[in-house]
Structures are given as C-alpha cells and as structure tokens.
Design a protein around this motif. Structure first.
Motif, mmCIF file in Angstrom:
data_model
loop_
_atom_site.group_PDB
_atom_site.id
_atom_site.type_symbol
_atom_site.label_atom_id
_atom_site.label_comp_id
_atom_site.label_asym_id
_atom_site.label_seq_id
_atom_site.Cartn_x
_atom_site.Cartn_y
_atom_site.Cartn_z
ATOM 1 N N SER A 162 1.005 -1.130 0.019
ATOM 2 C CA SER A 162 0.110 0.103 0.269
ATOM 3 C C SER A 162 0.584 1.644 0.183
ATOM 4 O O SER A 162 2.000 1.367 -0.114
ATOM 5 C CB SER A 162 -1.182 0.411 1.350
ATOM 6 O OG SER A 162 -0.112 0.284 2.449
ATOM 7 N N THR A 174 -5.467 -0.721 -3.237
ATOM 8 C CA THR A 174 -5.658 -1.558 -5.096
ATOM 9 C C THR A 174 -4.335 -1.121 -5.917
ATOM 10 O O THR A 174 -5.066 -0.131 -6.420
ATOM 11 C CB THR A 174 -6.599 -2.046 -4.916
ATOM 12 O OG1 THR A 174 -6.891 -2.648 -3.987
ATOM 13 C CG2 THR A 174 -6.966 -2.803 -6.095
ATOM 14 N N GLY A 175 -3.496 -2.082 -6.634
ATOM 15 C CA GLY A 175 -3.679 -1.385 -7.874
ATOM 16 C C GLY A 175 -4.177 -0.907 -8.812
ATOM 17 O O GLY A 175 -5.204 -1.891 -8.663
ATOM 18 N N PHE A 221 -2.620 5.051 -7.425
ATOM 19 C CA PHE A 221 -1.674 3.872 -7.165
ATOM 20 C C PHE A 221 -1.846 3.512 -8.349
ATOM 21 O O PHE A 221 -3.000 2.850 -8.824
ATOM 22 C CB PHE A 221 -2.440 3.156 -6.388
ATOM 23 C CG PHE A 221 -1.129 2.564 -5.969
ATOM 24 C CD1 PHE A 221 -1.581 1.160 -4.702
ATOM 25 C CD2 PHE A 221 0.113 2.215 -5.905
ATOM 26 C CE1 PHE A 221 -0.612 0.551 -3.545
ATOM 27 C CE2 PHE A 221 1.226 1.711 -4.885
ATOM 28 C CZ PHE A 221 0.746 0.281 -4.317
ATOM 29 N N ARG A 226 1.485 -1.494 -8.380
ATOM 30 C CA ARG A 226 1.768 -1.314 -7.315
ATOM 31 C C ARG A 226 3.004 -0.333 -7.010
ATOM 32 O O ARG A 226 4.018 -0.746 -5.419
ATOM 33 C CB ARG A 226 1.205 -2.347 -6.156
ATOM 34 C CG ARG A 226 0.101 -2.749 -6.497
ATOM 35 C CD ARG A 226 -0.444 -2.986 -5.107
ATOM 36 N NE ARG A 226 0.134 -4.100 -4.204
ATOM 37 C CZ ARG A 226 0.212 -5.300 -4.849
ATOM 38 N NH1 ARG A 226 -0.586 -5.765 -5.561
ATOM 39 N NH2 ARG A 226 1.260 -6.104 -4.046
ATOM 40 N N SER A 264 2.393 6.198 -7.762
ATOM 41 C CA SER A 264 1.715 6.514 -7.028
ATOM 42 C C SER A 264 1.706 7.885 -7.810
ATOM 43 O O SER A 264 2.951 8.842 -7.671
ATOM 44 C CB SER A 264 1.264 6.768 -6.080
ATOM 45 O OG SER A 264 0.113 7.224 -5.817
#
Lengths: 116, 110
Positions: free
Chosen positions: B31, B51-52, B65, B69, B72
């Motif tokens: 995260s 969440t991706g 995001f 992952r 961002s």
C-alpha cells in the motif's frame, strides 16, 4: 485526545554532549517510530518498536545512537556523544494496527536539534 | 532498501493552477500513503491507496496507485495557498516500517 508529545521542541548543544529526546505516544497505540528529517536526506526511519520491543533498528546511524521504550507510554532517543552532523529534526510517531507497518502514523511536532 | 523518488522536488505555482506530483519506485508496495507536512509540524496523513490502479479523491486532490503498485501520483486541481506544504509519499511493504519518499515542496502563490 492528546497527540504524540515530544520534548524538548528545541535543543542547542555543543559537540560531545549527551542529548536525550523524549516521546509520549498516543494512548492505546502499539507501535512507536523514531524518524530523522534533514533537507539533504529527507525523512529517515531510525527505529521502530512494536509492543515496546524494538523490531527494526537498521536505520540507527551508529553506536552513538540508542533508543529505549521502557513502557507503552514513553520512549527515549539518546545521542552520546553528539556531533554537528546529528543536527536535524527528530520526529516520534505512533500507530495502532495489527501489523506495525500498515497503520496511519501520527507524528509529534518534532524536536529540532542543533549541535554546534 | 526500498527507495521512493518524488518529482518534482520543488514546485511554485499560481493560485488556480493544476499540478501533479509523482512518486516512483522499483519496489512493489502493499500500500502507499500520502502525507502533507506544514512548517514546524509533523506530517499528517492524507490518504492510503491499497489496490493497484486505485483512484481516490479528497476534494480537489486525486490520488492514483499504479497498476503494478510501484508508483503513485497526486493531482491537485485549482490549487489554493492553503495547499502549500511538503508532500510526502510513503510505501508499506515487507517487514520494514513506512519508507518515505524524498518529498515535493509546493508553494502556491495567491
């Protein structure tokens, strides 16, 4: 509710002196973190505790730095002897989460250390 | 070591302009959090993305995001002087506690 409380807010000391920074985390939080912030290096993790036990101290610069958490409501970060390159703002933060590295961090206002 | 690089490092814009801040890493995070820090204070959490591909909006702020992952972004629409501050992304992953990015210092001129 009171947030994370750090003391002192400002400390000016001379090279070679011992410095002790103090932190009271938010009541009920089970994780406590010490970070150091400088313009050059940003916000660096020094050490974190979970349930009063040190989990990761790989960020502690050298043996001159030590941290303790004798109980759930108090922690200290000690530098002995201090050096000018230790000058920085030291932040304490606490969180509550089953896993120490997934919760929101609540930061104190920081302790600004100047070593002459 | 999990490194998070933010860009730009500094940004000075006029009130009403839009801007985007990026946070990139070669590591995968479970995260990612965004914090804002004002002078003389500690960072304060703005949002957590998990969440991706996730997109979250907080008034004029939009957080995304990356699908993998690893990255961002933070987009601010119609920036205001109150948005001035240091924006920090922070990654959660592995056994280490939160790893903070290098930060983006934003100045919004009235």
């Amino acid at each position: 509710d009171a947030g994370v409380i750090q003391s002192p807010r400002h400390e000016v000391t001379e090279m070679g002196q011992e410095v002790t920074l103090r932190c009271k985390p938010i009541s009920g939080h089970n994780s406590l973190f010490w970070y150091r912030q400088t313009m050059m290096r940003g916000l660096e993790l020094l050490i974190y505790f979970n349930n009063n036990v040190p989990i990761d101290d790989s960020g502690m610069p050298e043996d001159r730095f030590s941290a303790k958490m004798p109980n759930a409501s108090f922690s200290t970060l000690k530098i002995q002897p201090s050096e000018p390159r230790d000058s920085a703002v030291y932040f304490c933060a606490s969180s509550f989460k089953a896993e120490a590295n997934t919760g929101e961090l609540f930061f104190g206002e920081g302790s600004r250390l100047t070593v002459l | 070591t999990q490194l998070l690089e933010q860009s730009p490092q500094f940004l000075s814009i006029q009130e009403g302009e839009n801007l985007t801040v990026y946070c990139n890493s070669s590591s995968v995070f479970s995260s990612l959090q965004w914090y804002r820090q004002e002078p003389g204070e500690g960072p304060v959490l703005l949002v957590t993305v998990v969440t991706g591909g996730e997109v979250k909006k907080l008034k004029r702020l939009t957080f995304q995001f990356g699908d993998a992952r690893k990255d961002s972004s933070l987009h601010i629409t119609a920036a205001q002087p109150g948005d001035t501050g240091l924006y920090l992304c922070a990654g959660v992953g592995g056994r280490r506690a939160l790893t903070f990015g290098s930060g983006t210092r934003l100045q919004v001129q009235p």
